[in-house]
Design a protein around this motif. Structure first.
Motif, PDB file in Angstrom:
ATOM      1  N   ALA A  19     -49.572 -73.606-113.460  1.00  0.00           N
ATOM      2  CA  ALA A  19     -49.012 -73.452-114.803  1.00  0.00           C
ATOM      3  C   ALA A  19     -47.837 -74.400-115.013  1.00  0.00           C
ATOM      4  CB  ALA A  19     -48.578 -72.007-115.026  1.00  0.00           C
ATOM      5  N   ALA A  20     -47.012 -74.566-113.983  1.00  0.00           N
ATOM      6  CA  ALA A  20     -45.880 -75.490-114.087  1.00  0.00           C
ATOM      7  C   ALA A  20     -46.372 -76.919-114.312  1.00  0.00           C
ATOM      8  CB  ALA A  20     -45.023 -75.414-112.822  1.00  0.00           C
ATOM      9  N   ILE A  21     -47.422 -77.307-113.597  1.00  0.00           N
ATOM     10  CA  ILE A  21     -47.982 -78.652-113.766  1.00  0.00           C
ATOM     11  C   ILE A  21     -48.579 -78.809-115.162  1.00  0.00           C
ATOM     12  CG2 ILE A  21     -49.813 -80.210-112.991  1.00  0.00           C
ATOM     13  CD1 ILE A  21     -49.402 -78.974-110.166  1.00  0.00           C
ATOM     14  N   ARG A  22     -49.413 -77.853-115.541  1.00  0.00           N
ATOM     15  CA  ARG A  22     -50.124 -77.954-116.823  1.00  0.00           C
ATOM     16  C   ARG A  22     -49.150 -78.023-118.004  1.00  0.00           C
ATOM     17  NH1 ARG A  22     -51.882 -73.754-119.585  1.00  0.00           N
ATOM     18  NH2 ARG A  22     -51.597 -72.382-117.793  1.00  0.00           N
ATOM     19  N   LEU A  23     -48.133 -77.173-117.989  1.00  0.00           N
ATOM     20  CA  LEU A  23     -47.169 -77.158-119.082  1.00  0.00           C
ATOM     21  C   LEU A  23     -46.306 -78.421-119.091  1.00  0.00           C
ATOM     22  CD1 LEU A  23     -46.042 -73.423-118.913  1.00  0.00           C
ATOM     23  CD2 LEU A  23     -47.453 -74.493-120.686  1.00  0.00           C
ATOM     24  N   THR A  24     -45.935 -78.898-117.907  1.00  0.00           N
ATOM     25  CA  THR A  24     -45.112 -80.102-117.833  1.00  0.00           C
ATOM     26  C   THR A  24     -45.880 -81.323-118.308  1.00  0.00           C
ATOM     27  OG1 THR A  24     -43.817 -79.181-116.003  1.00  0.00           O
ATOM     28  CG2 THR A  24     -43.759 -81.566-116.274  1.00  0.00           C
ATOM     29  N   VAL A  25     -47.149 -81.417-117.948  1.00  0.00           N
ATOM     30  CA  VAL A  25     -47.975 -82.528-118.417  1.00  0.00           C
ATOM     31  C   VAL A  25     -48.073 -82.507-119.943  1.00  0.00           C
ATOM     32  CG1 VAL A  25     -50.357 -83.377-118.501  1.00  0.00           C
ATOM     33  CG2 VAL A  25     -49.303 -82.835-116.308  1.00  0.00           C
ATOM     34  N   ALA A  26     -48.192 -81.317-120.505  1.00  0.00           N
ATOM     35  CA  ALA A  26     -48.366 -81.190-121.956  1.00  0.00           C
ATOM     36  C   ALA A  26     -47.070 -81.408-122.728  1.00  0.00           C
ATOM     37  CB  ALA A  26     -48.935 -79.814-122.284  1.00  0.00           C
ATOM     38  N   ARG A  27     -45.945 -80.942-122.174  1.00  0.00           N
ATOM     39  CA  ARG A  27     -44.698 -80.919-122.958  1.00  0.00           C
ATOM     40  C   ARG A  27     -43.620 -81.869-122.456  1.00  0.00           C
ATOM     41  NH1 ARG A  27     -43.682 -74.370-123.239  1.00  0.00           N
ATOM     42  NH2 ARG A  27     -45.800 -73.750-123.871  1.00  0.00           N
ATOM     43  N   GLY A  28     -43.685 -82.273-121.197  1.00  0.00           N
ATOM     44  CA  GLY A  28     -42.601 -83.026-120.589  1.00  0.00           C
ATOM     45  C   GLY A  28     -41.732 -82.115-119.741  1.00  0.00           C
ATOM     46  N   PHE A  29     -41.166 -82.672-118.685  1.00  0.00           N
ATOM     47  CA  PHE A  29     -40.430 -81.876-117.697  1.00  0.00           C
ATOM     48  C   PHE A  29     -39.278 -81.097-118.313  1.00  0.00           C
ATOM     49  CE2 PHE A  29     -37.323 -81.294-114.277  1.00  0.00           C
ATOM     50  CZ  PHE A  29     -38.122 -80.752-113.276  1.00  0.00           C
ATOM     51  N   ASP A  30     -38.512 -81.750-119.176  1.00  0.00           N
ATOM     52  CA  ASP A  30     -37.316 -81.113-119.729  1.00  0.00           C
ATOM     53  C   ASP A  30     -37.628 -80.065-120.789  1.00  0.00           C
ATOM     54  OD1 ASP A  30     -35.643 -82.624-118.117  1.00  0.00           O
ATOM     55  OD2 ASP A  30     -35.463 -84.239-119.591  1.00  0.00           O
ATOM     56  N   ASN A  31     -38.869 -80.031-121.237  1.00  0.00           N
ATOM     57  CA  ASN A  31     -39.235 -79.099-122.304  1.00  0.00           C
ATOM     58  C   ASN A  31     -39.974 -77.866-121.809  1.00  0.00           C
ATOM     59  OD1 ASN A  31     -38.175 -80.834-124.324  1.00  0.00           O
ATOM     60  ND2 ASN A  31     -40.031 -82.076-124.208  1.00  0.00           N
ATOM     61  N   VAL A  32     -39.964 -77.661-120.509  1.00  0.00           N
ATOM     62  CA  VAL A  32     -40.612 -76.490-119.921  1.00  0.00           C
ATOM     63  C   VAL A  32     -39.557 -75.646-119.224  1.00  0.00           C
ATOM     64  CG1 VAL A  32     -42.320 -75.664-118.257  1.00  0.00           C
ATOM     65  CG2 VAL A  32     -42.790 -77.713-119.608  1.00  0.00           C
ATOM     66  N   LEU A  33     -39.510 -74.371-119.563  1.00  0.00           N
ATOM     67  CA  LEU A  33     -38.578 -73.437-118.949  1.00  0.00           C
ATOM     68  C   LEU A  33     -39.298 -72.574-117.925  1.00  0.00           C
ATOM     69  CD1 LEU A  33     -36.751 -72.175-122.190  1.00  0.00           C
ATOM     70  CD2 LEU A  33     -36.038 -74.032-120.647  1.00  0.00           C
ATOM     71  N   VAL A  34     -38.531 -72.022-117.016  1.00  0.00           N
ATOM     72  CA  VAL A  34     -39.091 -71.070-116.058  1.00  0.00           C
ATOM     73  C   VAL A  34     -39.773 -69.923-116.801  1.00  0.00           C
ATOM     74  CG1 VAL A  34     -38.438 -69.292-114.369  1.00  0.00           C
ATOM     75  CG2 VAL A  34     -37.556 -71.636-114.150  1.00  0.00           C
ATOM     76  N   GLU A  35     -39.160 -69.505-117.899  1.00  0.00           N
ATOM     77  CA  GLU A  35     -39.738 -68.411-118.695  1.00  0.00           C
ATOM     78  C   GLU A  35     -41.125 -68.775-119.222  1.00  0.00           C
ATOM     79  OE1 GLU A  35     -35.379 -67.830-118.516  1.00  0.00           O
ATOM     80  OE2 GLU A  35     -36.678 -69.545-118.918  1.00  0.00           O
ATOM     81  N   ASP A  36     -41.312 -70.043-119.593  1.00  0.00           N
ATOM     82  CA  ASP A  36     -42.615 -70.498-120.091  1.00  0.00           C
ATOM     83  C   ASP A  36     -43.678 -70.408-118.995  1.00  0.00           C
ATOM     84  OD1 ASP A  36     -41.388 -71.184-122.530  1.00  0.00           O
ATOM     85  OD2 ASP A  36     -40.914 -73.193-121.794  1.00  0.00           O
ATOM     86  N   ILE A  37     -43.309 -70.831-117.806  1.00  0.00           N
ATOM     87  CA  ILE A  37     -44.249 -70.815-116.681  1.00  0.00           C
ATOM     88  C   ILE A  37     -44.621 -69.379-116.332  1.00  0.00           C
ATOM     89  CG2 ILE A  37     -44.576 -71.460-114.265  1.00  0.00           C
ATOM     90  CD1 ILE A  37     -42.435 -73.680-114.772  1.00  0.00           C
ATOM     91  N   ALA A  38     -43.609 -68.526-116.260  1.00  0.00           N
ATOM     92  CA  ALA A  38     -43.867 -67.116-115.927  1.00  0.00           C
ATOM     93  C   ALA A  38     -44.759 -66.466-116.973  1.00  0.00           C
ATOM     94  CB  ALA A  38     -42.542 -66.367-115.807  1.00  0.00           C
ATOM     95  N   GLN A  39     -44.488 -66.744-118.241  1.00  0.00           N
ATOM     96  CA  GLN A  39     -45.282 -66.158-119.317  1.00  0.00           C
ATOM     97  C   GLN A  39     -46.738 -66.620-119.239  1.00  0.00           C
ATOM     98  OE1 GLN A  39     -44.165 -67.318-123.301  1.00  0.00           O
ATOM     99  NE2 GLN A  39     -44.931 -65.410-124.181  1.00  0.00           N
ATOM    100  N   ALA A  40     -46.958 -67.872-118.887  1.00  0.00           N
ATOM    101  CA  ALA A  40     -48.319 -68.402-118.802  1.00  0.00           C
ATOM    102  C   ALA A  40     -49.147 -67.686-117.743  1.00  0.00           C
ATOM    103  CB  ALA A  40     -48.278 -69.900-118.503  1.00  0.00           C
ATOM    104  N   VAL A  41     -48.484 -67.157-116.727  1.00  0.00           N
ATOM    105  CA  VAL A  41     -49.183 -66.459-115.640  1.00  0.00           C
ATOM    106  C   VAL A  41     -49.162 -64.942-115.840  1.00  0.00           C
ATOM    107  CG1 VAL A  41     -49.207 -66.151-113.108  1.00  0.00           C
ATOM    108  CG2 VAL A  41     -48.652 -68.369-114.086  1.00  0.00           C
ATOM    109  N   GLY A  42     -48.328 -64.486-116.764  1.00  0.00           N
ATOM    110  CA  GLY A  42     -48.241 -63.053-117.016  1.00  0.00           C
ATOM    111  C   GLY A  42     -47.338 -62.322-116.051  1.00  0.00           C
ATOM    112  N   VAL A  43     -46.279 -63.012-115.574  1.00  0.00           N
ATOM    113  CA  VAL A  43     -45.302 -62.379-114.688  1.00  0.00           C
ATOM    114  C   VAL A  43     -43.910 -62.587-115.284  1.00  0.00           C
ATOM    115  CG1 VAL A  43     -46.745 -62.726-112.642  1.00  0.00           C
ATOM    116  CG2 VAL A  43     -45.014 -64.450-113.247  1.00  0.00           C
ATOM    117  N   SER A  44     -42.921 -62.001-114.656  1.00  0.00           N
ATOM    118  CA  SER A  44     -41.549 -62.124-115.142  1.00  0.00           C
ATOM    119  C   SER A  44     -40.884 -63.364-114.545  1.00  0.00           C
ATOM    120  CB  SER A  44     -40.740 -60.889-114.751  1.00  0.00           C
ATOM    121  OG  SER A  44     -40.556 -60.854-113.344  1.00  0.00           O
TER     122      SER A  44
END
Length: 206
Positions: A19-44
């Motif tokens: 999820a971290a890779i997929r979101l970073t590729v789509a948005r850019g490194f600085d535009n991805v938060l830990v909260e975004d990654i956690a939400q994509a997987v369904g965890v806190s």
């Protein structure tokens, strides 16, 4: 139950990394938060922090995990199997897409490659990738030493083999990023390893 727990933890770690890779590729490194990654997987976010200390570590983990599993797979190969065929099978087996990828595939090729190249150029990530590569290469050298009866502390051979496999994987990835027309990794990686196993014979002139 302990085995089931360990498997679930491994699945969560792999899913967070992807999820971290997929979101970073789509948005850019600085535009991805830990909260975004956690939400994509369904965890806190707290669960994310139980697995990784940073976005960069989460991204690099996928490469580290797959590379370290090559050493584990090599140890499981039949003892009478020649080294290079065993290495090729071990590498291809562990670099095949996992369920986290097949359930959430990459973006269209051009978009994916462009974003991946930008992500890999991120300074915060490059240090983590170098660290991951060094750890994985040392693990593979140890596995090669066990298989060949050499000593990783005294002999050069297992380190040469491990470094060669690492170089083949990295070369395949770089070629994947620049190839036009596109060439899938499912072709590039086997080709790179086969050429290496053959002693890198000179190519036939076109």
């Amino acid at each position: 139950m302990s085995g089931l727990r360990a498997r679930k933890k491994a699945e969560t770690r792999a899913a967070l990394s992807w999820a971290a890779i997929r979101l970073t590729v789509a948005r850019g490194f600085d535009n991805v938060l830990v909260e975004d990654i956690a939400q994509a997987v369904g965890v806190s976010p707290r669960t994310f922090n139980n697995y990784f200390s940073s976005k960069a570590e989460a991204i690099a983990f996928r490469h580290l995990d797959r590379s370290r599993q090559v050493a584990e797979e090599l140890r499981r190969r039949p003892a009478d199997e020649p080294l290079w065929p065993a290495l090729i099978v071990a590498t291809l087996t562990r670099f095949a897409p996992g369920p986290e990828v097949t359930e959430s595939p990459p973006h269209p090729h051009a978009e994916w490659v462009e974003g991946l190249a930008v992500m890999l150029a991120e300074p915060a990530l490059q240090g983590e990738m170098l660290r991951a590569g060094a750890i994985a290469e040392a693990d593979l050298a140890a596995a090669v030493a066990e298989r060949t009866g050499t000593d990783p502390d005294r002999d050069l051979y297992p380190h040469l083999v491990a470094a060669s496999v690492t170089a083949a994987v990295n070369a395949a990835i770089r070629h994947y990023l620049r190839a036009d027309p596109p060439v899938p990794m499912q072709r590039l990686l086997p080709d790179a390893l086969a050429q290496l196993a053959a002693g890198l014979p000179a190519p036939t002139p076109r």
